[in-house]
Design a protein around this motif. Structure first.
Motif, short mmCIF file in Angstrom:
data_model
loop_
_atom_site.label_atom_id
_atom_site.label_comp_id
_atom_site.label_asym_id
_atom_site.label_seq_id
_atom_site.Cartn_x
_atom_site.Cartn_y
_atom_site.Cartn_z
N LEU A 1 31.36 32.21 35.21
CA LEU A 1 32.53 33.05 35.47
C LEU A 1 32.18 34.32 36.24
O LEU A 1 33.07 35.10 36.59
CB LEU A 1 33.22 33.41 34.16
CG LEU A 1 33.86 32.23 33.41
CD1 LEU A 1 34.39 32.68 32.06
CD2 LEU A 1 34.96 31.59 34.24
N GLU A 2 30.90 34.53 36.52
CA GLU A 2 30.52 35.70 37.32
C GLU A 2 31.19 35.64 38.69
O GLU A 2 31.22 34.60 39.34
CB GLU A 2 29.00 35.76 37.48
CG GLU A 2 28.52 37.01 38.19
CD GLU A 2 27.00 37.11 38.24
OE1 GLU A 2 26.51 38.16 38.70
OE2 GLU A 2 26.32 36.15 37.82
N ASN A 3 31.76 36.77 39.13
CA ASN A 3 32.43 36.90 40.43
C ASN A 3 33.68 36.04 40.56
O ASN A 3 34.10 35.70 41.67
CB ASN A 3 31.47 36.59 41.58
CG ASN A 3 30.27 37.53 41.60
OD1 ASN A 3 30.39 38.70 41.24
ND2 ASN A 3 29.11 37.02 41.99
N ASN B 1 27.46 43.18 29.43
CA ASN B 1 26.66 42.36 28.50
C ASN B 1 25.94 41.23 29.22
O ASN B 1 24.83 40.84 28.85
CB ASN B 1 27.55 41.77 27.40
CG ASN B 1 28.06 42.80 26.42
OD1 ASN B 1 27.58 43.93 26.39
ND2 ASN B 1 29.06 42.43 25.62
N GLN B 2 26.60 40.70 30.27
CA GLN B 2 26.04 39.56 31.01
C GLN B 2 25.20 40.01 32.22
O GLN B 2 24.74 39.16 32.99
CB GLN B 2 27.18 38.64 31.48
CG GLN B 2 28.05 38.10 30.37
CD GLN B 2 27.26 37.42 29.28
OE1 GLN B 2 26.37 36.61 29.56
NE2 GLN B 2 27.56 37.76 28.03
N HIS B 3 25.06 41.33 32.38
CA HIS B 3 24.32 41.90 33.51
C HIS B 3 24.95 41.53 34.85
O HIS B 3 24.25 41.33 35.85
CB HIS B 3 22.84 41.46 33.47
CG HIS B 3 22.18 41.74 32.15
ND1 HIS B 3 21.90 43.01 31.70
CD2 HIS B 3 21.78 40.89 31.16
CE1 HIS B 3 21.34 42.94 30.50
NE2 HIS B 3 21.26 41.67 30.15
N TRP B 4 26.29 41.46 34.87
CA TRP B 4 27.01 41.23 36.12
C TRP B 4 27.27 42.58 36.80
O TRP B 4 27.25 43.62 36.15
CB TRP B 4 28.36 40.54 35.86
CG TRP B 4 28.28 39.19 35.25
CD1 TRP B 4 27.17 38.40 35.10
CD2 TRP B 4 29.36 38.45 34.65
NE1 TRP B 4 27.50 37.23 34.46
CE2 TRP B 4 28.83 37.22 34.18
CE3 TRP B 4 30.73 38.71 34.49
CZ2 TRP B 4 29.62 36.26 33.55
CZ3 TRP B 4 31.52 37.75 33.87
CH2 TRP B 4 30.97 36.54 33.41
N ASN B 5 27.56 42.51 38.08
CA ASN B 5 27.95 43.72 38.82
C ASN B 5 29.42 44.01 38.54
O ASN B 5 30.30 43.29 39.01
CB ASN B 5 27.72 43.49 40.32
CG ASN B 5 28.04 44.75 41.14
OD1 ASN B 5 28.57 45.73 40.63
ND2 ASN B 5 27.70 44.69 42.42
N THR B 6 29.68 45.07 37.77
CA THR B 6 31.07 45.36 37.38
C THR B 6 31.94 45.76 38.58
O THR B 6 33.16 45.65 38.52
CB THR B 6 31.13 46.48 36.33
OG1 THR B 6 30.45 47.64 36.84
CG2 THR B 6 30.47 46.04 35.03
#
Length: 283
Positions: A103-105, A127-132
Motif C-alpha cells: 500500500l506504499e504510495n 511506522n512502515q518507514h514510508w515517505n509521508t
C-alpha cells in the motif's frame, strides 16, 4: 433545565452516553443533554466546536489536539477512553493489494482532512518507514463513502476503527490487511472555552454522571448482547473489544499531552506545540 449540545461518533464507545440519556440521568440533575451523532467523525466535530454548533464533543485525542493548536478555542477537560484506538487498515475485497507493504504510495480514503483517518495514515506511514510526503488522499466523508470509493477504485485503502468496520469485512465488502493502534489514549471530552467559562459547574455534573456510568459499564448485565444488537456486531467480537477497551474518569496528564504533541510535531501534522494550560482545563 440547562440545555447542553454534545456530539460524538455513532459507535460502541459512546453507548454509556446513550444509556445515561435514555435513563434520564442528566434530566435528574437539571441538564437537557442534546446528543447528536456525527458519522463524519473528528474533522466535522472540530468544525462544529469552532462554529459554536456544539458545546462539547467526545472526540479523537489526536484530532482535537491538532485543532486546538491550530486555533480552535476549546479545551480538553477529561480523557474518555484511555486505551488505544485500534485502526483496521482495509482494502476492497477485490483489491489487488494483499498486504500492508504493497500500500506504499497508494491513495488513502479519509473522511476529511484533520480527521482520525487522515492523521493516523501518517502514523501508519511512519511506522512502515514510508515517505509521508508522498501520501495521497481521497475525501469520502463517511464509512459509506469509503465503501463506495474503495469499491470503485477511487481510493486504495481506508483506516477506521477495527471493530466497527468488521461487519464490512465479514460481509466480504472489505478485507483487513493490518491493524494500527494509536500511540495515545483514544478519546477525550472537549468543551468550547466560552461555554466552559460560564458553565463550569454544569460541565462538572455532566462528567460526574458519565463517569459513574463508565466505571461500571462492563458490569452491566448482558452488555455484550446490548452492544452487539445496537451496533450490528457479533457477540464474540464485542467481548474481545470490551477486553481491550478501558474507559477513563481522569484528566489528561501533561506528560501524555507532551508525548502526543511530540509525535504529531515529528509527523509534521502540527508545526508548533501548545502549552498544557492552553490545551487542558480543569473542571
Amino acid at each position: 433545565m440547562k440545555t447542553v449540545k454534545i456530539v460524538g461518533v455513532p459507535e460502541h464507545f459512546n453507548l454509556p452516553w446513550q444509556l445515561c440519556i435514555e435513563n434520564a440521568e442528566f434530566e435528574e440533575i437539571g441538564i437537557d443533554l442534546q446528543w447528536t451523532d456525527i458519522p463524519e467523525g473528528t474533522g466535522k466535530m472540530c468544525q462544529m466546536l469552532r462554529d459554536g454548533e456544539t458545546d462539547m464533543a467526545v472526540i479523537l485525542t489526536e484530532g482535537i489536539v491538532k485543532d486546538i493548536v491550530a486555533g480552535n478555542d476549546c479545551s480538553i477537560v477529561q480523557v474518555y477512553v484511555e486505551s488505544p484506538l485500534i485502526w483496521g487498515i482495509h482494502v476492497a475485497s477485490n483489491s489487488k493489494y494483499t498486504n500492508l507493504a504493497e500500500l506504499e504510495n497508494t491513495k488513502v480514503a479519509i473522511s476529511r482532512y484533520g480527521s482520525g483517518s487522515h492523521l493516523m495514515s501518517f502514523v501508519n506511514a511512519k511506522n512502515q518507514h514510508w515517505n509521508t510526503e508522498k501520501l495521497e488522499f481521497e475525501i469520502v466523508n463517511t464509512i459509506d463513502g469509503a465503501v463506495d470509493a474503495l469499491t470503485k477504485g477511487n481510493g486504495d485503502y481506508f483506516m477506521w476503527e477495527r471493530f466497527m468496520t468488521k461487519p464490512l469485512v465479514d460481509n466480504g465488502i472489505f478485507r483487513r490487511v493490518a491493524d494500527c493502534p494509536t500511540p495515545w489514549p483514544s478519546f477525550v471530552i472537549a468543551v468550547r472555552n466560552g461555554f466552559l467559562e460560564s458553565n463550569r459547574q454544569t460541565v462538572a455534573l455532566i462528567l460526574e454522571t458519565i463517569n459513574n456510568t463508565t466505571i461500571e459499564f462492563k458490569d452491566i448485565p448482558s452488555i455484550d448482547r446490548t452492544l452487539a444488537s445496537r451496533f450490528n456486531q457479533k457477540q464474540e467480537d464485542i467481548r474481545e473489544w470490551l477486553k481491550l477497551t478501558k474507559w477513563s474518569q481522569k484528566p489528561l496528564e501533561e506528560k501524555v499531552l507532551n508525548n502526543i504533541q511530540n509525535q504529531l510535531f515529528d509527523l509534521k501534522i502540527i508545526d508548533k506545540k501548545g502549552t498544557f494550560a492552553e490545551i487542558v482545563k480543569a473542571v
